[in-house]
Design a protein around this motif. Structure first.
Motif, mmCIF file in Angstrom:
data_model
loop_
_atom_site.group_PDB
_atom_site.id
_atom_site.type_symbol
_atom_site.label_atom_id
_atom_site.label_comp_id
_atom_site.label_asym_id
_atom_site.label_seq_id
_atom_site.Cartn_x
_atom_site.Cartn_y
_atom_site.Cartn_z
ATOM 1 N N LYS A 142 0.847 -1.207 0.000
ATOM 2 C CA LYS A 142 0.000 0.000 0.000
ATOM 3 C C LYS A 142 0.879 1.252 0.000
ATOM 4 C CE LYS A 142 -4.236 -1.769 2.013
ATOM 5 N NZ LYS A 142 -4.835 -2.224 3.269
ATOM 6 N N SER A 143 1.919 1.196 0.810
ATOM 7 C CA SER A 143 2.839 2.333 0.882
ATOM 8 C C SER A 143 3.514 2.540 -0.482
ATOM 9 C CB SER A 143 3.885 2.050 1.964
ATOM 10 O OG SER A 143 4.925 2.968 1.880
ATOM 11 N N PHE A 144 3.899 1.406 -1.112
ATOM 12 C CA PHE A 144 4.537 1.457 -2.434
ATOM 13 C C PHE A 144 3.588 2.086 -3.465
ATOM 14 C CE2 PHE A 144 5.114 -0.710 -6.557
ATOM 15 C CZ PHE A 144 6.410 -0.333 -6.846
ATOM 16 N N ILE A 145 2.334 1.635 -3.434
ATOM 17 C CA ILE A 145 1.340 2.170 -4.387
ATOM 18 C C ILE A 145 1.099 3.661 -4.115
ATOM 19 C CG2 ILE A 145 -1.127 2.060 -5.043
ATOM 20 C CD1 ILE A 145 0.503 -0.197 -6.256
ATOM 21 N N ASN A 146 1.020 4.013 -2.826
ATOM 22 C CA ASN A 146 0.805 5.428 -2.484
ATOM 23 C C ASN A 146 1.956 6.293 -2.984
ATOM 24 O OD1 ASN A 146 -1.629 4.988 -1.275
ATOM 25 N ND2 ASN A 146 -0.793 4.794 0.791
ATOM 26 N N GLN A 147 3.170 5.764 -2.784
ATOM 27 C CA GLN A 147 4.342 6.523 -3.257
ATOM 28 C C GLN A 147 4.304 6.680 -4.778
ATOM 29 O OE1 GLN A 147 8.176 5.092 -1.982
ATOM 30 N NE2 GLN A 147 7.506 4.979 0.156
ATOM 31 N N LYS A 148 3.914 5.568 -5.420
ATOM 32 C CA LYS A 148 3.824 5.583 -6.889
ATOM 33 C C LYS A 148 2.790 6.622 -7.341
ATOM 34 C CE LYS A 148 3.313 2.118 -10.478
ATOM 35 N NZ LYS A 148 2.917 0.746 -10.737
ATOM 36 N N ASN A 149 1.624 6.608 -6.670
ATOM 37 C CA ASN A 149 0.568 7.567 -7.021
ATOM 38 C C ASN A 149 1.007 9.001 -6.724
ATOM 39 O OD1 ASN A 149 -1.193 5.662 -7.968
ATOM 40 N ND2 ASN A 149 -2.222 5.362 -5.992
#
Lengths: 535, 110
Positions: A142-149
């Motif tokens: 989730k953190s990875f996706i948030n960073q990506k977004n």
């Protein structure tokens, strides 16, 4: 395993879980995160037979990650999305556990956990550890996706700032260039940046003849046809100065290929097109302004030439008074007067008017002046002189240009007047007794025709008290604001009524009378006159 | 569709020098990434953009990918010979927070 012992072991492991979470969060890519997670799993379960698989969407196939292992259909059938719980445990099977973990971006992580080194099934501690590790991975993902977004949002925001900045810079840059090819190349380069177009084309056509004059592409070596045949394209169009300009953009780029242009792209294309149009207009107006300035300079030069030709002072003739004036109109006119001293008491009075105005008229006056200087030295009969001048002016002038010309050679001792009038207003000879003679003998204007039509002259005698008045049509044809002419009649009356005036005063008064009559109306033609009085 | 992009590269120890020519768009950006991926253990990439005057945002996204790949091995990216328009573009897009710029290849290699 005792409950206390389990808690104790998990407490000891908690630091390891935290460390694992941090490692996963530092991953740059999903593959790297999966690789790190695999290490965590293998380390915790002391097994090399742990495999990760990834399913991008619920309809896509499972793909192995971080392993070359081939999975059978039976293996893959274990990874069912319909499992009631993410984890399924087995006893005495190929795998101890199978996990299908739904991720926050609607993808799935599949985990196949085989036997531990040395054999054995997963115990309670292992099962709790697996639960916790799945939580750790889910949070890290989730953190990875948030960073990506977040990165994507920052990129898009910067992109919008860049577009705005580019649009402003484009307007400034396009206004700098006079060379149209460079202007179009820069415009195309700018619009592809603004819209992420793969290529761009401008087609310049002659509107009247419907002919394509030029095609410029960006990048330069692309065939225009390949742009025009693109399935994804937008265009804009404008016409200016009898030319049409069509700008075509093709293939909006994305990281995954190409896509259709959107409304913003249309707006950006229209904005750049307007900037190109404005730049062409500005350039056109600037050139017009420079051309006007150049013409004005030429006219001033022509006026200066003409004023040099008009005599500053007329010669003194013993026993006579002579005065003359030339008042040019706003445009450079073609009036000319002069008095040449021919020697031995003979003088040639000249009055001429070139049809038309401007530089060509001034040049013809200059030609006439030069020719008179040349020919008058030879003391030719006036009819021969007129014939030579006619031929010369005919050759030197365009078909619509000619000169009306009057020459009177005065033999001052005898008062003999040798007169020739080539299409000019008749000279007026006012006798002392008030009788008026209009002298029209001559022929056609100089340069009108070259058919050998002979000129004829006339000889008169000027007696003491007689006045000879020469003028151009700027006097009788001067108009007032009601567009009524000053007229020959009024001019003759003025001449008669003011015959007692000295010549300089007479010239001054007739100019005042003509200007007074015209009033506020603009002087449309040169005013030129000359008067000779025998004392 | 041809997009008129070419590159040449030279390897100096652990530094890769890439010189580009033409439009850095999706195609151009991909070629730069592919060129980097051909070389392992690179700790510096010098990207000379002297002959590239136009770059779009898809091209920039590839350059960001280059920066991320280099970061994984503690490597860095140095742009050289930047056209003022491109330099402004990179500045707005925040690339200079993660990459350096130099006037020439020589100064980038120091």
């Amino acid at each position: 395993m005792e409950k206390d012992s389990l808690v104790e072991k998990l407490t000891l492991q908690s630091e390891s879980f935290q460390e694992g979470f941090e490692i996963l969060c530092k991953s740059f890519t999903f593959d790297e995160m999966a690789k790190n997670f695999l290490h965590l799993l293998r380390g915790n379960f002391i097994s090399t037979k742990i495999y990760l698989l990834y399913k991008a969407t619920k309809d896509s196939d499972w793909k192995s990650i971080q392993s070359q292992e081939k999975f059978s259909d039976d293996d893959l059938s274990l990874l069912s999305l319909n499992n009631p719980t993410p984890i399924k445990y087995f006893r005495g099977e190929k795998y101890n556990a199978v996990v299908v973990l739904p991720l926050s971006d609607f993808s799935f992580l599949g985990i196949l956990i085989g036997g531990k080194l040395g054999g054995g099934e997963l115990n309670d501690f292992d099962k709790i550890t697996l639960q916790i590790l799945l939580q750790v991975f889910d949070s890290a993902h989730k953190s990875f996706i948030n960073q990506k977004n977040e990165k994507k949002l920052i990129f898009e925001l910067n992109e919008k700032v860049l577009q705005l900045n580019n649009l402003i810079d484009t307007g400034i840059e396009l206004s700098k260039y006079e060379n149209q090819k460079i202007l179009f190349e820069i415009a195309l380069g700018r619009i592809v940046i603004l819209t992420n177009a793969s290529s761009a084309l401008i087609i310049i056509s002659d509107v009247q003849n419907n002919i394509v004059e030029n095609q410029i592409t960006f990048p330069q070596n692309i065939w225009p046809e390949s742009i025009l045949s693109s399935p994804h394209k937008i265009d804009s169009f404008f016409e200016f100065d009898n030319m049409s300009y069509r700008i075509v953009l093709s293939e909006k780029e994305t990281r995954g290929g190409t896509t259709a242009f959107n409304d913003l792209d249309e707006m950006l294309l229209q904005a750049v097109t307007r900037q190109v149009h404005a730049s062409l207009e500005n350039d056109f107006l600037l050139k017009q302004s420079l051309e006007k300035e150049r013409i004005e300079k030429e006219l001033n030069l022509a006026a200066a030439i003409q004023q040099k030709i008009i005599p500053e002072k007329l010669p003194k003739i013993a026993g006579y008074q002579l005065s003359g004036i030339n008042i040019p109109s706003r445009e450079v006119g073609g009036d000319y007067y002069d008095c040449f001293d021919l020697g031995e008491g003979k003088y040639a009075l000249i009055m001429a008017d070139v049809a038309g105005k401007g530089i060509s008229a001034a040049l013809l006056v200059s030609t006439l002046n030069a020719a008179l200087h040349a020919y008058l030295e030879f003391n030719l009969p006036l009819t021969d002189l007129a014939d030579k001048l006619n031929k010369l002016i005919y050759k030197a002038s365009p078909p619509d240009k000619y000169i009306t010309f009057s020459i009177i050679v005065l033999e001052s001792d005898s008062g003999t007047l040798d007169i020739l009038n080539a299409g000019h207003n008749p000279a007026l000879l006012l006798r002392k007794d008030g009788t008026l003679e209009q002298i029209e003998a001559g022929g056609i204007g100089l340069g009108m025709l070259d058919l050998g039509i002979p000129y004829s002259g006339q000889t008169l005698s000027m007696n003491p008290g007689d006045k000879l008045f020469l003028y151009t049509d700027g006097i009788p044809e001067a108009m007032n604001s009601a567009e009524e002419e000053y007229s020959d009649e009024r001019m003759i009356s003025f001449l008669k009524e003011n015959s007692g005036q000295l010549v300089d005063e007479f010239i001054k008064l007739i100019v005042e009378d003509v200007k007074g009559y015209a009033g506020e109306a603009e002087q449309s033609d040169d005013i030129t006159s000359m008067i000779l009085t025998r004392e | 569709m041809s997009t008129e992009f070419n590159l040449i590269s030279e390897l100096h120890d652990k530094t890769l020098i890439i010189k580009t020519e033409g439009y850095i768009n999706n195609t151009g950006g991909e070629k730069i990434v592919q060129e980097l991926e051909k070389h392992a253990n690179i700790n510096k990439l010098v990207l000379n953009l002297e002959k590239s005057k136009v770059v779009n945002s898809i091209g920039i996204s590839h350059l960001i990918e280059v920066i991320e790949k280099l970061s994984q091995t503690n490597g860095k990216l140095v742009f050289t010979n930047l056209d003022p328009t491109i330099e402004k573009t990179f500045s707005i897009m925040g690339l200079f927070q993660f990459a350096e710029k130099a006037d020439s290849i020589e100064s980038a290699l120091k």
